[in-house]
Design a protein around this motif. Structure first.
Motif, mmCIF file in Angstrom:
data_model
loop_
_atom_site.group_PDB
_atom_site.id
_atom_site.type_symbol
_atom_site.label_atom_id
_atom_site.label_comp_id
_atom_site.label_asym_id
_atom_site.label_seq_id
_atom_site.Cartn_x
_atom_site.Cartn_y
_atom_site.Cartn_z
ATOM 1 N N TYR A 297 0.925 -1.019 0.060
ATOM 2 C CA TYR A 297 -0.144 0.117 0.004
ATOM 3 C C TYR A 297 0.882 1.261 -0.102
ATOM 4 O O TYR A 297 0.871 2.054 -0.873
ATOM 5 N N LYS A 298 1.626 1.487 1.045
ATOM 6 C CA LYS A 298 2.493 2.485 1.142
ATOM 7 C C LYS A 298 3.352 2.874 -0.045
ATOM 8 O O LYS A 298 3.588 3.959 -0.319
ATOM 9 N N GLU A 299 3.763 1.755 -0.690
ATOM 10 C CA GLU A 299 4.693 2.173 -1.814
ATOM 11 C C GLU A 299 4.113 2.533 -3.171
ATOM 12 O O GLU A 299 4.940 3.056 -3.866
ATOM 13 N N LEU A 300 2.789 2.407 -3.029
ATOM 14 C CA LEU A 300 2.087 2.851 -4.062
ATOM 15 C C LEU A 300 1.564 4.145 -3.819
ATOM 16 O O LEU A 300 1.181 4.905 -4.799
ATOM 17 N N PHE A 301 1.622 4.656 -2.685
ATOM 18 C CA PHE A 301 1.144 6.309 -2.332
ATOM 19 C C PHE A 301 1.503 7.187 -3.390
ATOM 20 O O PHE A 301 1.101 8.231 -3.491
ATOM 21 N N PRO A 302 2.909 7.124 -3.568
ATOM 22 C CA PRO A 302 3.491 8.123 -4.295
ATOM 23 C C PRO A 302 3.076 8.254 -5.708
ATOM 24 O O PRO A 302 3.009 9.046 -6.411
ATOM 25 N N TYR A 303 2.819 7.109 -6.033
ATOM 26 C CA TYR A 303 2.205 7.034 -7.598
ATOM 27 C C TYR A 303 0.766 7.638 -7.599
ATOM 28 O O TYR A 303 0.559 8.116 -8.402
ATOM 29 N N PHE A 304 -0.005 7.418 -6.250
ATOM 30 C CA PHE A 304 -1.387 8.106 -6.299
ATOM 31 C C PHE A 304 -1.170 9.461 -6.299
ATOM 32 O O PHE A 304 -1.978 10.463 -6.678
ATOM 33 N N GLU A 305 -0.007 9.976 -5.760
ATOM 34 C CA GLU A 305 0.373 11.386 -5.352
ATOM 35 C C GLU A 305 0.910 11.833 -6.560
ATOM 36 O O GLU A 305 1.163 13.360 -6.796
ATOM 37 N N GLN A 306 1.261 11.289 -7.525
ATOM 38 C CA GLN A 306 1.733 11.486 -8.893
ATOM 39 C C GLN A 306 3.241 12.043 -8.753
ATOM 40 O O GLN A 306 3.723 13.113 -9.566
ATOM 41 N N LYS A 307 4.054 11.413 -7.791
ATOM 42 C CA LYS A 307 5.333 11.592 -7.549
ATOM 43 C C LYS A 307 6.297 10.699 -8.025
ATOM 44 O O LYS A 307 7.399 10.789 -8.227
ATOM 45 N N LYS A 308 5.919 9.510 -8.430
ATOM 46 C CA LYS A 308 6.637 8.300 -9.009
ATOM 47 C C LYS A 308 5.888 7.574 -10.046
ATOM 48 O O LYS A 308 4.560 7.540 -10.108
ATOM 49 N N GLU A 309 6.589 6.904 -10.791
ATOM 50 C CA GLU A 309 5.780 6.193 -11.986
ATOM 51 C C GLU A 309 5.549 4.954 -11.382
ATOM 52 O O GLU A 309 6.185 4.343 -10.098
#
Length: 295
Positions: free
Chosen positions: A226-238
């Motif tokens: 979950y937490k590893e995907l948070f940056p994706y939802f925040e548009q900070k990481k691919e």
């Protein structure tokens, strides 16, 4: 008899537990700290209804994700399940990767004594002298105020010196700990492949739901996925970078699990034959039958 199926993530513990339950008139008890929570299924690799094959499963989906759940609470709940299952003439079979859950349940494991009195008006030396009066054999250092207070509270609550407290090295039940293992590189390949399978099964949708709750508590931040995907939802990481982070963290977690189980539990290890998994189940079953003289 109590059985515990342990091993690293993705090694096949769920399948083994169901196979043994069918052979030993067993019921399965969850020993994974992330699978106690509802609505967290894919990332935690929670057993599905199809995988249960009609075997009763306990301590899954017992908490909402906004609730706390401690090892102390698990110990109480799990021991109640053991008593209930044994009273019905069945075999409790623990399955999961949270070693502390198992150790707290299966051993005479007590948690740190909470300080139950106000000692603020006493100096550390005065408290130490009080401790010596009730526990002349104490091993607590005279300058360690926190441990002195805990030792005094232990005496107040239990009416016996802490130095006479039994250690937690004794199993409370007739227990066999079965560990599943495989070649390390092959395990890592399985872990990487499972992350890809999770995505196909709806991991992004599940993680998005968790993300949108706004919760960042233990229930949300402990599982890998979950937490590893948070940056994706925040548009900070691919997305691919986040998925690789899940794979990496899962591999590191597997290493830590091996370390804990090898040092903290009396595990008997079995190499898994993934091409003939039923044979591995049968090998484990025959070992347990011999160990407990079931025939």
């Amino acid at each position: 008899m109590v059985i515990a199926i342990v091993g690293p993530t993705c090694v096949g513990k769920t399948r083994m537990s169901v196979g043994l339950a069918k052979r030993l008139n067993g019921e399965v008890i969850n020993a994974d700290s992330t699978q106690v929570y509802k609505e967290m299924n894919i990332a935690t690799a929670k057993v599905t209804e199809e995988e249960k094959e009609g075997i009763p499963h306990h301590l899954f989906d017992i908490k909402n994700i906004d609730e706390d759940y401690s090892v102390y609470e698990y110990q109480k709940d799990a021991r109640e399940k053991i008593c209930d299952i044994l009273s019905r003439g069945k075999t409790p079979i623990f399955v999961g990767g949270t070693g502390l859950y198992l150790k707290a349940t299966l051993y005479d494991y007590e948690f740190k004594e909470e300080v139950s009195c106000d000692y603020s008006k006493y100096s550390t030396d005065e408290l130490y002298q009080k401790l010596l009066c009730v526990d002349a054999n104490t091993k607590v250092h005279k300058n360690n105020r926190k441990r002195i207070e805990r030792a005094l509270s232990y005496y107040q609550n239990h009416k016996e010196p802490m130095s006479e407290k039994k250690n937690s090295s004794e199993l409370l039940y007739d227990t066999v700990c079965i560990g599943l293992t495989t070649d390390r590189e092959y395990l890592y390949t399985r872990i990487n492949d499972r992350v890809n399978q999770m995505v196909q099964s709806g991991l992004l949708e599940e993680a998005s739901f968790v993300f949108k709750t706004g919760l960042r508590n233990k229930a949300v931040m402990t599982p890998i996925g979950y937490k590893e995907l948070f940056p994706y939802f925040e548009q900070k990481k691919e997305l691919q970078d986040c998925l690789e982070e899940i794979q990496k963290n899962s591999r590191h977690y597997a290493k830590r699990q091996y370390t804990f189980f090898n040092h903290q539990l009396p595990v008997v290890w079995f190499d898994v034959d993934y091409d003939h998994f039923e044979k591995t189940i049968q090998d484990v079953y025959e070992y347990i039958v011999q160990e407990f003289n079931l025939k």
